[in-house]
Design a protein around this motif. Structure first.
Motif, PDB file in Angstrom:
ATOM      1  N   ARG A 160      93.836  16.991  27.713  1.00 34.25           N
ATOM      2  CA  ARG A 160      93.965  15.367  27.694  1.00 34.25           C
ATOM      3  C   ARG A 160      92.451  14.875  28.050  1.00 34.25           C
ATOM      4  N   PRO A 161      92.237  13.395  27.681  1.00 34.30           N
ATOM      5  CA  PRO A 161      90.950  12.949  28.039  1.00 34.30           C
ATOM      6  C   PRO A 161      90.567  13.171  29.561  1.00 34.30           C
ATOM      7  N   ASP A 162      91.720  12.783  30.302  1.00 37.78           N
ATOM      8  CA  ASP A 162      91.633  12.788  31.786  1.00 37.78           C
ATOM      9  C   ASP A 162      91.165  14.203  32.492  1.00 37.78           C
ATOM     10  N   ASN A 163      91.710  15.379  31.797  1.00 38.79           N
ATOM     11  CA  ASN A 163      91.521  16.456  32.531  1.00 38.79           C
ATOM     12  C   ASN A 163      90.226  17.330  31.661  1.00 38.79           C
ATOM     13  N   SER A 164      89.609  16.539  30.764  1.00 37.70           N
ATOM     14  CA  SER A 164      88.759  17.428  29.873  1.00 37.70           C
ATOM     15  C   SER A 164      87.182  16.936  29.895  1.00 37.70           C
ATOM     16  N   GLN A 165      87.090  16.081  31.056  1.00 41.29           N
ATOM     17  CA  GLN A 165      85.785  15.362  31.267  1.00 41.29           C
ATOM     18  C   GLN A 165      84.578  16.446  31.095  1.00 41.29           C
ATOM     19  N   GLY A 166      84.850  17.560  31.790  1.00 40.37           N
ATOM     20  CA  GLY A 166      83.526  18.475  31.987  1.00 40.37           C
ATOM     21  C   GLY A 166      83.544  19.403  30.815  1.00 40.37           C
ATOM     22  N   ALA A 167      84.273  19.275  29.827  1.00 48.63           N
ATOM     23  CA  ALA A 167      84.463  20.421  28.640  1.00 48.63           C
ATOM     24  C   ALA A 167      83.059  20.060  27.714  1.00 48.63           C
ATOM     25  N   THR A 168      82.576  21.422  27.424  1.00 47.22           N
ATOM     26  CA  THR A 168      81.602  21.038  26.307  1.00 47.22           C
ATOM     27  C   THR A 168      82.112  21.007  24.922  1.00 47.22           C
ATOM     28  N   SER A 169      81.388  20.151  24.205  1.00 48.41           N
ATOM     29  CA  SER A 169      81.798  20.201  22.635  1.00 48.41           C
ATOM     30  C   SER A 169      81.520  21.296  21.932  1.00 48.41           C
ATOM     31  N   VAL A 170      82.025  21.302  20.481  1.00 52.19           N
ATOM     32  CA  VAL A 170      81.679  22.656  19.812  1.00 52.19           C
ATOM     33  C   VAL A 170      80.129  22.597  19.586  1.00 52.19           C
ATOM     34  N   ARG A 171      79.598  21.302  19.185  1.00 52.90           N
ATOM     35  CA  ARG A 171      78.275  21.091  18.783  1.00 52.90           C
ATOM     36  C   ARG A 171      77.298  21.679  19.923  1.00 52.90           C
ATOM     37  N   ASP A 172      77.702  21.389  21.163  1.00 55.23           N
ATOM     38  CA  ASP A 172      76.812  21.662  22.239  1.00 55.23           C
ATOM     39  C   ASP A 172      76.872  23.292  22.474  1.00 55.23           C
ATOM     40  N   GLU A 173      78.017  23.981  22.236  1.00 51.84           N
ATOM     41  CA  GLU A 173      78.199  25.114  22.107  1.00 51.84           C
ATOM     42  C   GLU A 173      77.275  25.952  21.425  1.00 51.84           C
ATOM     43  N   VAL A 174      77.281  25.542  19.941  1.00 53.40           N
ATOM     44  CA  VAL A 174      76.414  26.062  19.051  1.00 53.40           C
ATOM     45  C   VAL A 174      75.120  25.626  19.310  1.00 53.40           C
ATOM     46  N   GLU A 175      74.634  24.587  19.921  1.00 55.63           N
ATOM     47  CA  GLU A 175      73.329  24.388  19.921  1.00 55.63           C
ATOM     48  C   GLU A 175      72.846  25.099  20.993  1.00 55.63           C
ATOM     49  N   ASN A 176      73.671  25.508  22.356  1.00 56.35           N
ATOM     50  CA  ASN A 176      73.197  26.381  23.127  1.00 56.35           C
ATOM     51  C   ASN A 176      73.203  27.871  22.651  1.00 56.35           C
ATOM     52  N   PHE A 177      73.979  28.425  21.775  1.00 56.69           N
ATOM     53  CA  PHE A 177      73.878  29.377  21.233  1.00 56.69           C
ATOM     54  C   PHE A 177      72.720  29.801  20.293  1.00 56.69           C
ATOM     55  N   LEU A 178      72.416  28.946  19.322  1.00 64.13           N
ATOM     56  CA  LEU A 178      71.210  28.857  18.710  1.00 64.13           C
ATOM     57  C   LEU A 178      70.209  29.034  19.468  1.00 64.13           C
ATOM     58  N   GLY A 179      70.120  28.255  20.425  1.00 68.38           N
ATOM     59  CA  GLY A 179      68.779  27.964  21.469  1.00 68.38           C
ATOM     60  C   GLY A 179      68.670  29.310  21.965  1.00 68.38           C
ATOM     61  N   LYS A 180      69.590  30.186  22.437  1.00 68.16           N
ATOM     62  CA  LYS A 180      69.554  31.495  23.176  1.00 68.16           C
ATOM     63  C   LYS A 180      69.050  32.326  21.809  1.00 68.16           C
ATOM     64  N   VAL A 181      69.612  32.442  20.643  1.00 72.81           N
ATOM     65  CA  VAL A 181      69.228  33.242  19.856  1.00 72.81           C
ATOM     66  C   VAL A 181      67.677  33.247  19.314  1.00 72.81           C
ATOM     67  N   THR A 182      67.276  31.813  19.231  1.00 73.74           N
ATOM     68  CA  THR A 182      65.909  31.655  18.783  1.00 73.74           C
ATOM     69  C   THR A 182      64.891  31.826  19.883  1.00 73.74           C
TER      70      THR A 182
END
Length: 119
Positions: A94-116
């Motif tokens: 729910r919105p009240d228990n997922s404030q610290g969650a990362t979005s799929v976009r952020d996860e993909v950007e982090n992964f691509l950043g690590k790869v490159t």
């Protein structure tokens, strides 16, 4: 028909690679469901207890006349909905228990950043 034979003759050198790739794809696609075995297993007793409680409530409701609007609203305000109540409310996102969650976009950007190597 002549075009078909030309295409087949041009694929003759890579025919082995195509067959090998297809076999590997079939092997891997049939092995993927086996990975589900290593997933964490839930305790069957917990699920049985929840189902028995839900069945008991359903039997009680079935014996009585249909509930009125006020009764349904009161029961549904106790938890997620009328049937489920507050069961497993801590497991649902729910919105009240997922404030610290990362979005799929952020996860993909982090992964691509690590790869490159940019991060």
């Amino acid at each position: 028909m002549k075009i078909f034979t030309v295409v087949l003759s041009s694929l003759r050198p890579v025919r082995f690679l195509i067959v090998a790739f297809t076999c590997a794809l079939l092997l891997l696609s049939s092995a993927v469901p086996a990975f589900a075995i290593s997933s964490p297993q839930s305790d069957p007793k917990d699920a049985t207890t929840q189902l028995l409680g839900t069945q008991r409530e359903a039997d009680e409701v079935a014996k009585e006349p249909p509930p009125g609007l006020k009764e349904v609203q009161k029961k549904s305000n106790e938890g997620l909905n009328e049937v489920q109540g507050a069961a497993d409310i801590e497991k649902q996102k729910r919105p009240d228990n997922s404030q610290g969650a990362t979005s799929v976009r952020d996860e993909v950007e982090n992964f691509l950043g690590k790869v490159t190597g940019n991060k």
